[in-house]
Motif scaffolding. Structure first.
Motif, PDB file in Angstrom:
ATOM      1  N   SER A 201       0.851  -1.187   0.000  1.00  0.00           N
ATOM      2  CA  SER A 201       0.000   0.000   0.000  1.00  0.00           C
ATOM      3  C   SER A 201       0.880   1.228   0.000  1.00  0.00           C
ATOM      4  N   GLY A 202       0.375   2.309  -0.553  1.00  0.00           N
ATOM      5  CA  GLY A 202       1.132   3.545  -0.577  1.00  0.00           C
ATOM      6  C   GLY A 202       0.347   4.642   0.097  1.00  0.00           C
ATOM      7  N   GLY A 203       0.910   5.832   0.141  1.00  0.00           N
ATOM      8  CA  GLY A 203       0.174   6.954   0.689  1.00  0.00           C
ATOM      9  C   GLY A 203       0.943   7.635   1.776  1.00  0.00           C
ATOM     10  N   GLN A 204       1.120   7.008   2.908  1.00  0.00           N
ATOM     11  CA  GLN A 204       1.852   7.616   3.993  1.00  0.00           C
ATOM     12  C   GLN A 204       3.334   7.501   3.709  1.00  0.00           C
ATOM     13  N   LYS A 205       4.117   8.398   4.321  1.00  0.00           N
ATOM     14  CA  LYS A 205       5.547   8.456   4.048  1.00  0.00           C
ATOM     15  C   LYS A 205       6.237   7.122   4.340  1.00  0.00           C
ATOM     16  N   GLU A 206       5.914   6.490   5.458  1.00  0.00           N
ATOM     17  CA  GLU A 206       6.535   5.218   5.818  1.00  0.00           C
ATOM     18  C   GLU A 206       6.174   4.138   4.802  1.00  0.00           C
ATOM     19  N   ASP A 207       4.913   4.098   4.388  1.00  0.00           N
ATOM     20  CA  ASP A 207       4.480   3.134   3.378  1.00  0.00           C
ATOM     21  C   ASP A 207       5.174   3.397   2.046  1.00  0.00           C
ATOM     22  N   ALA A 208       5.346   4.661   1.697  1.00  0.00           N
ATOM     23  CA  ALA A 208       5.993   5.014   0.437  1.00  0.00           C
ATOM     24  C   ALA A 208       7.444   4.555   0.436  1.00  0.00           C
ATOM     25  N   LEU A 209       8.144   4.803   1.505  1.00  0.00           N
ATOM     26  CA  LEU A 209       9.534   4.364   1.591  1.00  0.00           C
ATOM     27  C   LEU A 209       9.615   2.843   1.576  1.00  0.00           C
ATOM     28  N   GLN A 210       8.702   2.181   2.261  1.00  0.00           N
ATOM     29  CA  GLN A 210       8.696   0.716   2.264  1.00  0.00           C
ATOM     30  C   GLN A 210       8.412   0.168   0.878  1.00  0.00           C
ATOM     31  N   THR A 211       7.518   0.810   0.140  1.00  0.00           N
ATOM     32  CA  THR A 211       7.218   0.386  -1.223  1.00  0.00           C
ATOM     33  C   THR A 211       8.468   0.504  -2.092  1.00  0.00           C
ATOM     34  N   ALA A 212       9.224   1.603  -1.954  1.00  0.00           N
ATOM     35  CA  ALA A 212      10.466   1.780  -2.713  1.00  0.00           C
ATOM     36  C   ALA A 212      11.487   0.701  -2.345  1.00  0.00           C
ATOM     37  N   MET A 213      11.571   0.375  -1.071  1.00  0.00           N
ATOM     38  CA  MET A 213      12.510  -0.656  -0.628  1.00  0.00           C
ATOM     39  C   MET A 213      12.063  -2.044  -1.100  1.00  0.00           C
ATOM     40  N   ASP A 214      10.756  -2.303  -1.080  1.00  0.00           N
ATOM     41  CA  ASP A 214      10.236  -3.580  -1.577  1.00  0.00           C
ATOM     42  C   ASP A 214      10.501  -3.730  -3.071  1.00  0.00           C
ATOM     43  N   PHE A 215      10.339  -2.633  -3.817  1.00  0.00           N
ATOM     44  CA  PHE A 215      10.614  -2.651  -5.249  1.00  0.00           C
ATOM     45  C   PHE A 215      12.089  -2.953  -5.492  1.00  0.00           C
ATOM     46  N   ARG A 216      12.960  -2.297  -4.734  1.00  0.00           N
ATOM     47  CA  ARG A 216      14.404  -2.545  -4.841  1.00  0.00           C
ATOM     48  C   ARG A 216      14.716  -4.015  -4.581  1.00  0.00           C
ATOM     49  N   ALA A 217      14.160  -4.561  -3.510  1.00  0.00           N
ATOM     50  CA  ALA A 217      14.413  -5.971  -3.168  1.00  0.00           C
ATOM     51  C   ALA A 217      13.925  -6.898  -4.284  1.00  0.00           C
ATOM     52  N   ALA A 218      12.754  -6.602  -4.851  1.00  0.00           N
ATOM     53  CA  ALA A 218      12.218  -7.436  -5.928  1.00  0.00           C
ATOM     54  C   ALA A 218      13.136  -7.409  -7.152  1.00  0.00           C
ATOM     55  N   LEU A 219      13.664  -6.225  -7.492  1.00  0.00           N
ATOM     56  CA  LEU A 219      14.572  -6.128  -8.636  1.00  0.00           C
ATOM     57  C   LEU A 219      15.867  -6.885  -8.377  1.00  0.00           C
ATOM     58  N   LEU A 220      16.394  -6.756  -7.167  1.00  0.00           N
ATOM     59  CA  LEU A 220      17.641  -7.442  -6.831  1.00  0.00           C
ATOM     60  C   LEU A 220      17.479  -8.953  -6.814  1.00  0.00           C
ATOM     61  N   ASN A 221      16.275  -9.421  -6.513  1.00  0.00           N
ATOM     62  CA  ASN A 221      16.006 -10.860  -6.489  1.00  0.00           C
ATOM     63  C   ASN A 221      15.589 -11.417  -7.850  1.00  0.00           C
ATOM     64  N   ALA A 222      15.238 -10.551  -8.777  1.00  0.00           N
ATOM     65  CA  ALA A 222      14.801 -11.001 -10.109  1.00  0.00           C
ATOM     66  C   ALA A 222      16.014 -11.382 -10.959  1.00  0.00           C
ATOM     67  N   ALA A 223      15.890 -12.451 -11.716  1.00  0.00           N
ATOM     68  CA  ALA A 223      16.968 -12.824 -12.640  1.00  0.00           C
ATOM     69  C   ALA A 223      17.142 -11.726 -13.687  1.00  0.00           C
ATOM     70  N   SER A 224      16.036 -11.220 -14.208  1.00  0.00           N
ATOM     71  CA  SER A 224      16.049 -10.094 -15.129  1.00  0.00           C
ATOM     72  C   SER A 224      14.642  -9.525 -15.226  1.00  0.00           C
ATOM     73  N   TYR A 225      14.551  -8.302 -15.710  1.00  0.00           N
ATOM     74  CA  TYR A 225      13.263  -7.647 -15.895  1.00  0.00           C
ATOM     75  C   TYR A 225      13.344  -6.766 -17.134  1.00  0.00           C
ATOM     76  N   SER A 226      12.175  -6.465 -17.688  1.00  0.00           N
ATOM     77  CA  SER A 226      12.137  -5.688 -18.923  1.00  0.00           C
ATOM     78  C   SER A 226      11.098  -4.584 -18.812  1.00  0.00           C
ATOM     79  N   PHE A 227      11.249  -3.591 -19.679  1.00  0.00           N
ATOM     80  CA  PHE A 227      10.272  -2.507 -19.770  1.00  0.00           C
ATOM     81  C   PHE A 227      10.490  -1.761 -21.082  1.00  0.00           C
ATOM     82  N   LYS A 228       9.484  -1.002 -21.459  1.00  0.00           N
ATOM     83  CA  LYS A 228       9.562  -0.121 -22.624  1.00  0.00           C
ATOM     84  C   LYS A 228       9.761   1.299 -22.098  1.00  0.00           C
ATOM     85  N   ALA A 229      10.568   2.076 -22.800  1.00  0.00           N
ATOM     86  CA  ALA A 229      10.852   3.445 -22.384  1.00  0.00           C
ATOM     87  C   ALA A 229      10.684   4.406 -23.555  1.00  0.00           C
ATOM     88  N   GLU A 230       9.974   5.484 -23.318  1.00  0.00           N
ATOM     89  CA  GLU A 230       9.869   6.594 -24.267  1.00  0.00           C
ATOM     90  C   GLU A 230      10.635   7.752 -23.650  1.00  0.00           C
TER      91      GLU A 230
END
Length: 176
Positions: free
Chosen positions: A9-38
């Motif tokens: 969940s997002g919204g409050q400052k603590e939740d926002a920081l935790q979401t950023a840290m969770d995203f970081r952990a998910a990327l570090l644990n992923a073998a690879s990830y992809s996206f499209k960029a404009e």
């Protein structure tokens, strides 16, 4: 797994920081990830726009230009997130600290290792402010995440109080 971030969940400052840290952990644990960029690169007197398919794995970002047609199909492998020597015809920005083609790698490097200076809800998104590098080489990378799935949808790279690169992100997913 990146899909696990949907439960955060997002919204409050603590939740926002935790979401950023969770995203970081998910990327570090992923073998690879992809996206499209404009990407929009602003040189002041001229602006370039181009699109890319990006695959990140183990600190390396593989980029394939998809638009404009005149450079479509050009590929690059960026292991130094500044993209030294990967300038195409665009030249460098931020006093030589970044080339436009490397912006996906700079964002990916920020998401996984840059200092998270702040995070919070902004309008209809979660905004995370990353500080990458120091002194004359410091780039500020702001990334906006969707509140629906906590995946990045937009990023800006700033240098010396000027926004030099903008990137719209889509189709973010873990590569099996």
């Amino acid at each position: 797994c990146l899909s696990l971030l949907c439960a955060c969940s997002g919204g409050q400052k603590e939740d926002a920081l935790q979401t950023a840290m969770d995203f970081r952990a998910a990327l570090l644990n992923a073998a690879s990830y992809s996206f499209k960029a404009e990407v929009t690169a602003d040189y002041g007197e001229r602006v370039y726009e181009f699109s890319m398919d990006c695959v990140c794995s183990g600190g390396t970002t593989n980029i394939t230009v998809t638009k404009p047609d005149t450079i479509s199909g050009i590929t690059a492998q960026v292991t130094n997130a500044s993209g030294d020597g990967t300038a195409l015809d665009f030249g460098t920005l931020a006093d030589g600290n970044i080339v436009p083609l490397a912006v996906p790698a700079v964002a990916a490097d920020s998401w996984t290792s840059a200092y998270i200076a702040s995070a919070g809800k902004e309008k209809d998104a979660l905004r995370v402010h990353y500080e990458r590098g120091y002194d004359d080489a410091q780039l500020l990378v702001d990334t906006w995440f969707s509140l629906k799935n906590n995946l990045p949808i937009y990023a800006e790279v700033c240098y010396n109080d000027s926004c030099i690169l903008q990137m719209r992100l889509s189709d973010f997913q873990e590569v099996a």
